[in-house]
Motif scaffolding. Sequence first.
Motif, short mmCIF file in Angstrom:
data_model
loop_
_atom_site.label_atom_id
_atom_site.label_comp_id
_atom_site.label_asym_id
_atom_site.label_seq_id
_atom_site.Cartn_x
_atom_site.Cartn_y
_atom_site.Cartn_z
N LEU A 172 41.16 41.09 35.15
CA LEU A 172 40.89 42.07 36.21
C LEU A 172 41.58 41.65 37.49
N ASP A 173 42.29 42.59 38.12
CA ASP A 173 42.80 42.37 39.47
C ASP A 173 43.66 41.10 39.52
N ASN A 174 43.83 40.54 40.70
CA ASN A 174 44.51 39.25 40.84
C ASN A 174 43.83 38.47 41.95
N GLU A 175 43.48 37.24 41.65
CA GLU A 175 42.83 36.36 42.63
C GLU A 175 41.86 37.15 43.52
N PRO A 176 40.86 37.77 42.92
CA PRO A 176 39.96 38.62 43.71
C PRO A 176 39.33 37.83 44.85
N ASP A 177 39.39 38.46 45.99
CA ASP A 177 39.01 37.77 47.21
C ASP A 177 38.10 38.71 47.99
N ALA A 178 36.98 38.21 48.47
CA ALA A 178 36.06 39.10 49.20
C ALA A 178 36.51 39.18 50.65
N PRO A 269 35.49 44.64 20.77
CA PRO A 269 34.70 43.46 21.13
C PRO A 269 35.48 42.16 20.96
N ASP A 270 36.62 42.23 20.30
CA ASP A 270 37.43 41.01 20.15
C ASP A 270 38.28 40.71 21.38
N GLN A 271 38.36 41.67 22.29
CA GLN A 271 39.15 41.43 23.51
C GLN A 271 38.22 40.94 24.61
N TYR A 272 38.61 39.87 25.27
CA TYR A 272 37.75 39.32 26.33
C TYR A 272 38.12 39.91 27.69
N ILE A 273 37.21 39.73 28.63
CA ILE A 273 37.48 40.15 30.01
C ILE A 273 37.29 38.94 30.92
N THR A 274 38.28 38.71 31.77
CA THR A 274 38.20 37.59 32.71
C THR A 274 38.88 37.99 34.00
N THR A 275 38.91 37.08 34.96
CA THR A 275 39.75 37.25 36.13
C THR A 275 40.22 35.88 36.57
N ASN A 276 41.16 35.87 37.52
CA ASN A 276 41.75 34.59 37.95
C ASN A 276 41.42 34.31 39.40
N TYR A 277 40.31 33.65 39.65
CA TYR A 277 39.94 33.30 41.03
C TYR A 277 40.83 32.15 41.53
N THR A 278 40.98 32.06 42.84
CA THR A 278 41.70 30.90 43.37
C THR A 278 40.86 29.65 43.14
N ALA A 279 41.53 28.50 43.03
CA ALA A 279 40.85 27.25 42.67
C ALA A 279 39.65 27.00 43.59
N VAL A 280 39.87 27.16 44.87
CA VAL A 280 38.76 27.07 45.81
C VAL A 280 38.66 28.45 46.42
N SER A 281 37.63 29.14 46.07
CA SER A 281 37.52 30.52 46.49
C SER A 281 36.68 30.57 47.75
N PRO A 282 37.30 30.66 48.94
CA PRO A 282 36.49 30.52 50.15
C PRO A 282 35.60 31.72 50.45
N THR A 283 35.88 32.88 49.88
CA THR A 283 35.05 34.04 50.20
C THR A 283 34.43 34.68 48.96
N ALA A 284 35.20 34.75 47.87
CA ALA A 284 34.64 35.38 46.66
C ALA A 284 33.56 34.47 46.09
N ASN A 285 32.49 35.06 45.62
CA ASN A 285 31.47 34.25 44.95
C ASN A 285 31.47 34.61 43.48
N PRO A 286 32.21 33.84 42.67
CA PRO A 286 32.39 34.20 41.26
C PRO A 286 31.08 34.27 40.49
N ARG A 287 30.06 33.56 40.98
CA ARG A 287 28.81 33.54 40.23
C ARG A 287 28.05 34.85 40.34
N LEU A 288 28.52 35.77 41.17
CA LEU A 288 27.80 37.04 41.31
C LEU A 288 28.21 38.07 40.25
N THR A 289 29.34 37.85 39.60
CA THR A 289 29.76 38.84 38.60
C THR A 289 28.87 38.75 37.37
#
Length: 695
Positions: A172-178, A269-289
């Motif tokens: 999804l998207d690219n380096e999603p950033d809030a 169902p065999d296809q996965y869904i992911t995204t690529n957050y930046t290594a240190v994500s200063p604004t996005a909170n990946p744990r909320l997805t």
Amino acid sequence: MNRSIIVILIAVLISGGQAKAQQANQFFPAKNLITTGIYYYPEHWNENQWERDIKKIAEMGYEFVHLAEFAWFRLEPEEGKFDFAWLDKVVALCEKHHVKVLMCTPSATMPAWMRDKYPETHIMYGNYIRGEHGTRGLGSNANTKYKFFVERAVAALAQHYGQNKNVVGWQLDNEPDAKTDYSPSAQTAFRQWLQRRYKTIDALNTAWGTAFWSQRYNSFNQVMIPNVTLVNWWGNNPHALLDLKRYSADEQADFLDLQSAVLRKYISPDQYITTNYTAVSPTANPRLTRKMDFATYTAYPNGGAGNMGNVGFRLGDSKTVLFAAEYYKSVGGFTGVMEMQPGPTNWATQASLLLPGTVRMWLYHSFAAGGKIACSYRFRQILYGAEQYHAGVIKTDGVTPSQGGVEYIQFNKEIRQLRQYYQPDAQLPQKLAARKTAIVWNLENYWTIDREKQNVRWDAWNYPVKFLEMAKSLGADADVVDEKADLSPYKVVIVPAYEMADPELIKKWTRYVEQGGHLIITCRTAAMDRNGHFWEGETAAPLSDLIGAHITNTDMIPPYSKGDILAGQNHYSWNIWADLLKPDDNTTVLANYNDQFYKGTAAVVKRNIGKGAVTYIGVVTDDMKMEKEILKNNYLESGADVENYPPGIYVYWRDGFYVAVNYSSDNYEMNIPGTGKILVGDKVLKPAGVLVWTE
Ligand code: GAL
């Protein structure tokens, strides 16, 4: 039965950890260890070169191609008119050459027609000016028109490729950033978010402390997004700013979940869904997805500087992969690197050549930490456009592998060899399980501390990461976990500068200690409640019972001064932060301040509770050697022995393999038992060296 019901059923039948392992296995069979891929942008190249390129990708040993990430202009060249013919050709070529496809949703870059006809789809900056067409990451996640276009494009893509057997997953998207968006859509969404959170305007006024400086609101309609462009940083309300970060992170997570929900309607169902957050994500909170299968990270360790020794500037920052590989595991149970820097970049302070072996070492680092995916941005170095000087794994001639490319080829080959040694029943060795460590980390604390550091030298991100480094140096298997995580598997739990807490969380930590855990809490923990308010009481009031001490004051001294601490016979120096502690009767003092006007005051205290012990470290030492000594003693007391790896040597275990990498500028000889069998590398690890062995 639909896919989510199956996933829930599986999760109920088996424990959370096992469910995650099973899910990982579904997409990434454990025996394959790790799968590698490469970003390819066919839309940048002549069609007559596509087959040559895909063939080369296959020959280099890559197993998947990452496609269509920024290709919205080509997928929907005119509003509502989709064109997949070109992409079909590339997907077919991938199939022909036996490489899988990771398809991307294109939401990060919008076509020109959208900015032209629907400017409201773009974010507004703090000066209330709209972002312009021409770069990425400008979509206003709060704007219904933008969301409509995203949903429609994602649905069209999913309908087209959702059942394609050669497409293995979706990014999804690219380096999603809030990012902060000041547009009218965002203002409305922020107010609605506040209304859901606080219900009444009085509750908001209380939470934000608006009685100060006449900030009080009569209704939600009066609230504006706190503006750091027009109001200087100290003038903004800190609680409003915290809520802005929370709202933006929620909005961004909802945006990803929206895309996942659309995909799920059409994909296998065999296809996965992911995204690529930046290594240190200063604004996005990946744990909320909530709707992705797992999260990956992008890693660019070398931005022109390193953190170790005279060749460090070629090796990059050893902490990038170290932190990201653990942190992103806490999102979906497993992770991998979606963009591993392939060589010098266009944005570094200076684009030094990497020490030969560096890209391979980074890849092994990510593998060592359990990574399931290792992919890189990008295949060919582009000849034109914004990232012209950015290395690819293929040079500008379109056919010659760069140094990073050569190292990828080697890695791809070595992984295929290592697969032959995969041991399905391998269990974490006892000596590592005995030192299993958790570092409790919450992005919200990073936000608040980073904004009000109190000392400019307080490094909000680095401070917790230093504890991860210490744990690794002592040979621990260490996880970066959410506060909700089950702490019972961990022998030692570290809570570094956890600024916002509540009594419930402190009760959880207390129970962990009572049941035999070794807990280390540091300064700045529980200084505030969840609204970011101080307690009406002493500093960190709810913590004092647990740590058996009271924080009576906090000091900091200039960088040229060195405060002295005495811990037993050892002296340590400090100048960044010093809590002055008043211990209770049954509390042991481990270290005192040895100078300043408060000489003799406690700096570190320890208390036994139930079957365990809690240590409070009120001070930050210059080299953090005292903190490391305390951590070491906690391992020893809990019955584990420790290693003593020098800085930059990280050793991991996964699937029966021990893996060591060397980010330092010196050789290091690994001590391997007589029964050890070396599979990759040499026992003397050179800088950028890698060693894989089994015992
Ligand atoms: C990443 C980004 C890539 C590319 C890369 C350059 O942050 O996701 O698209 O721009 O940086 O280093």
